[in-house]
Design an enzyme around this catalytic site. Structure first.
Site, short mmCIF file in Angstrom:
data_model
loop_
_atom_site.label_atom_id
_atom_site.label_comp_id
_atom_site.label_asym_id
_atom_site.label_seq_id
_atom_site.Cartn_x
_atom_site.Cartn_y
_atom_site.Cartn_z
N SER A 38 0.99 -1.25 -0.04
CA SER A 38 0.05 0.10 -0.08
C SER A 38 0.77 1.25 -0.13
CB SER A 38 -0.88 -0.05 1.33
OG SER A 38 -1.78 -1.08 1.18
N ARG A 78 -9.86 1.89 -10.94
CA ARG A 78 -10.77 1.68 -9.66
C ARG A 78 -12.02 1.34 -9.86
NH1 ARG A 78 -6.87 4.64 -5.54
NH2 ARG A 78 -5.49 3.19 -5.19
N GLU A 91 -5.51 -3.17 -6.84
CA GLU A 91 -5.81 -1.68 -7.03
C GLU A 91 -6.17 -1.18 -5.87
OE1 GLU A 91 -4.55 -2.18 -10.33
OE2 GLU A 91 -5.51 -0.26 -10.29
N THR A 150 -6.16 -2.11 -1.30
CA THR A 150 -7.14 -2.66 -0.46
C THR A 150 -8.18 -1.83 -0.14
OG1 THR A 150 -5.94 -1.93 1.40
CG2 THR A 150 -5.15 -3.95 0.59
#
Lengths: 366, 419
Positions: B148, B273, B396, B398
């Site tokens: 991330s 997204r 894409e 978490t």
């Protein structure tokens, strides 16, 4: 084409109602809840916005192009952002106007439509909900028995807003002969109709609601909504679910905005609590729910405006909004912690109001 | 354009073809491809390549025209986002593992279209617009130590001024279609590397690495919980040399007005997204429809208009599954629609992705639960859908990272203020 942008006219309406909510409603919302009623002036100012007449087509005497559930939903969200009791109070006439527009006979429209174009809100309301834990709007226990030339109504209704002093009450009843729900324009002073003492509810305390009992109340056949053909009750319920879903969105948006502001100001451990993920994530999830609930209400409203069956969409939108409203209002209370539980702060009121949506079928109409 | 949920005619027509592909090709192959991990969905690839190729050709021509006519630089994706999310939803309803193997430049293409020069667009994307052999593109961001926290990437790009080449060193993991792009076609990978580790985000730049570049090896492909048909590669760079002009955007570091490239390429997430959200919802819809079909066979239908007291626990679950999926879908529609209208959608894209990832994870788990011993069986696809669905809550960004983005946006906090 898929689009999420209100028209210019709708945006003007949104802005006008938003200003009214911020300037006229919010400042008196707390006291109105405590005192069980809004000042008349606030109601009159709100009525002057012309939300309902603006949503009545010109062909029926109103000021709008066409009746639009989408437009209504946009305005209702803003009203409920101000206060839910106020919104339900102000829009109570729509409980009659909308069924009249959708299902009324020409004679019925001729008789009643002008009421909604007055400068003051007309004293009309509707009675649908009954005092049972498993109440089903589609199977009311209030009955309408057809007798020569008229109907005889019997039953008990609750949650009838502004019933005291109402000149007309649109009463929903089970018509056993036709095996369907019908609605009847009943005079407020009809023999056999009695308005009980004002109800005491958990929330929406500023909204005056009453129980209404009907004992052998006679209604001329001509006063059955839609006449011989009756009304499309399923569609009316869809209009109601959309209205309530939009109102729920207004309540939760109000709670979320308040919680966001509070969380950014309230400092603990040397920093605003909003800078902690425990709070920030809760608020982010609320923001997602508010937007999701709004889009679902819009979609159902749009389907209604297209003349399509919106039963499924409206049920999903309303069910969703019921839960989301409580979740968001509860999160707002949680964000404020101890203060959230104190009546001086609005979030506990919004939590009480939010829980009501599960019981409000038919209490708003768009 | 007033509020409307009318699906455009062209999308409805496309959907008919997409559904035929999903039903006729993807579903019948789905189980076998899940059981035989890393086997390629040959039929699906063969069927979709010509369509994607023609689409890329049109997009390239449009980009070229825009450049020649001095049209506004930010053209956005060549194909409308709305069309793409409907396609992704339907293909994922067919089989998300196969869908991910679609031969296209995809994320690499989005980055190149967003920030590449006209020369780069032509040089890198033409291969996706011609030829009989399918070509894949991939995006390589994640590293073993940088998930991330993308700013923690360690892969370096050093300019060798003698040869005017960038020299890349490092390891990328979880690269979707990395092997297809580098080993099995004449594709390319957009690799994020730092030109200055001390500069953090400002030092991060995207580089285009083409298939056949010496020093670039696909070391392994992952063995996964779900989306087993999808190619998830680890790529190692050992003194891999690429031409100077393979950098996307400006090579400058730390100058405020030159972060354009970084921002532009990060904006591809705002496009990807909603696509992932749509893909998730396709899987969720597959599970929901299957559950309703099996329930109907047992005489159990979903009564929308009935009061809550008349609903069974299962009916209540199914209604909740429907409502949640619809909520996620509408958020996705909105996020996609904003892209097509040239508006920012960073908040809305993360909202859609968070919601969709969470919802389909729950919906598919519920589907297995409701269908009891048969739902758990590998005879049916529901258990596979549950495994497939979970990835949507992970890749894409978490659910938590996307929630963090939503939180920052609604609170008006920077990434420093809300960590």
């Amino acid at each position: 084409m898929i689009s999420f942008t209100p028209t210019e006219e709708q945006q003007m309406l949104i802005d006008a109602v938003r200003r009214y909510s911020a300037n006229e409603v919010r400042p008196v919302a707390h006291d109105s809840d405590e005192n069980c009623g809004f000042p008349d002036k606030v109601i009159r100012t709100g009525w002057a916005l012309g939300i309902l007449p603006g949503n009545i087509p010109e062909a029926l005497g109103g000021f709008g192009d066409a009746h639009s559930a989408v437009t209504g939903a946009l305005a209702y969200e803003e009203l409920a952002y101000g206060d839910l009791s106020l919104a339900l109070h102000l829009m109570a006439p729509a409980l009659v106007a909308v069924p009249l527009m959708l299902d009324g006979t020409p004679d019925q429209r001729a008789e009643f439509m002008d009421l909604f174009l007055d400068e003051t809100p007309p004293p009309v309301t509707a009675a649908l909900i009954e005092p049972r834990i498993n109440f089903d709007p589609a199977r009311p226990q209030t009955t309408a028995a057809a007798e020569n030339g008229h109907f005889r109504l019997n039953g008990r209704k609750v949650y009838v807003p502004l019933a005291e002093g109402a000149e007309w009450i649109l009463v929903y009843a089970w018509n056993a002969g036709a095996e369907r729900v019908d609605a009847f324009f009943v005079r407020g002073d009809a023999p056999g109709l009695a308005v009980g003492p004002r109800e005491r509810l958990m929330g929406v305390r500023a909204l005056p609601t009453y129980p209404v009992t009907l004992e052998d109340v006679q209604v001329e056949a001509a006063y059955r909504l839609g006449g011989e053909a009756g009304a499309d009750f399923a569609r009316l319920m869809a209009h109601s679910r959309v209205a309530l879903a939009a109102l729920a969105v207004g309540v939760m948006r109000g709670a979320l905005d308040y919680a966001i502001d509070y969380a950014k100001q309230r400092e603990q451990f040397g920093a605003p609590i909003a800078t902690r993920q425990a709070i920030a994530f809760m608020l982010a999830e609320c923001a997602i729910e508010v937007d999701a609930a709004r889009l679902m209400a819009w979609e159902a409203a749009w389907k209604l405006d297209q003349g399509q069956d919106a039963t499924r969409e409206s049920v999903l939108a309303k069910t969703y909004a019921d839960q989301a409203a409580v979740m968001v209002a509860d999160s707002a209370v949680q964000t404020l912690g101890g203060y959230g539980y104190i009546r001086e702060y609005p979030v506990e009121r919004w939590l009480r109001n939010a829980r009501g949506f599960a019981a409000f079928d038919g209490l708003a109409m768009v | 354009m007033p509020i409307s949920f009318e699906i455009p005619e062209r999308i409805q027509q496309n959907l008919q073809m997409t559904e035929a592909l999903a039903t006729g090709i993807m579903r019948p192959e789905a189980r076998a491809l899940d059981e035989n991990e890393h086997q390629r969905p040959e039929t699906f690839i063969k069927m979709t390549w010509p369509v994607n190729r023609e689409q890329q050709k049109r997009a390239l021509d449009r980009l070229a025209k825009g450049a020649a006519g001095e049209a506004p630089r930010r053209e956005g994706p060549g194909i409308r986002m709305l069309d793409m999310i409907y396609t992704f939803e339907m293909l994922s309803w067919g089989d998300v593992g196969q869908m991910l193997c679609m031969p296209t430049a995809l994320l690499a293409g989005a980055a190149i279209e967003a920030v590449g020069t006209p020369e780069q667009q032509e040089r890198f994307l033409r291969r996706y617009a011609e030829g009989d052999a399918p070509v894949w593109g991939a995006m390589a961001m994640t590293e073993p130590g940088a998930g991330s926290d993308t700013s923690a990437i360690q892969t370096t790009a050093v300019l060798d001024e003698a040869t005017n080449e960038w020299v890349l060193n490092g390891e990328k993991i979880f690269c979707t279609n990395g092997k297809l792009a580098l080993d099995e076609s004449n594709g390319l990978v957009v690799v994020w590397a730092t030109v200055d580790r001390s500069a953090g985000r400002a030092g991060m730049k995207p580089f285009v690495v083409e298939a056949g570049t010496p020093g670039v090896t696909v070391e392994k492909v992952e063995i996964k919980h779900g989306i087993r048909a999808s190619d998830t590669a680890s790529i190692v760079f050992r003194d891999a040399r690429i031409p100077y002009d393979n950098i996307l955007g400006s090579p400058e570091v730390r100058q405020r007005d030159t972060t354009e490239g970084f921002k532009g390429a990060m904006a591809t997430f705002d496009a990807s997204r909603p696509l992932i959200a749509a893909s998730a919802i396709g899987v969720g819809r597959a599970a929901l429809e299957f559950v309703k079909e099996k329930l109907a066979a047992e005489g159990i239908t979903i009564p929308y208009g009935e009061p809550v007291h008349a609903r069974t626990a299962v009916q209540r679950d199914v209604l909740e599954m429907e409502a949640q999926l619809k909520a996620a879908w509408l958020l996705t529609l909105r996020a996609a629609s904003l892209v097509d209208h040239g508006q920012t959608n960073n908040l809305e894209a993360s909202m859609a992705k968070t919601k969709a990832g969470k919802v389909v994870t729950w919906v598919t788990q519920k589907a297995v639960e409701i269908l009891g011993p048969l739902g758990y069986s590998r005879e049916w696809l529901v258990e596979k859908w549950m495994r497939d669905a979970k990835i949507n809550d992970i890749y894409e960004g978490t659910g938590q990272i996307n929630t963090l983005i939503v939180a920052r946006r609604i609170l008006g906090y920077s990434s420093r203020e809300l960590r």
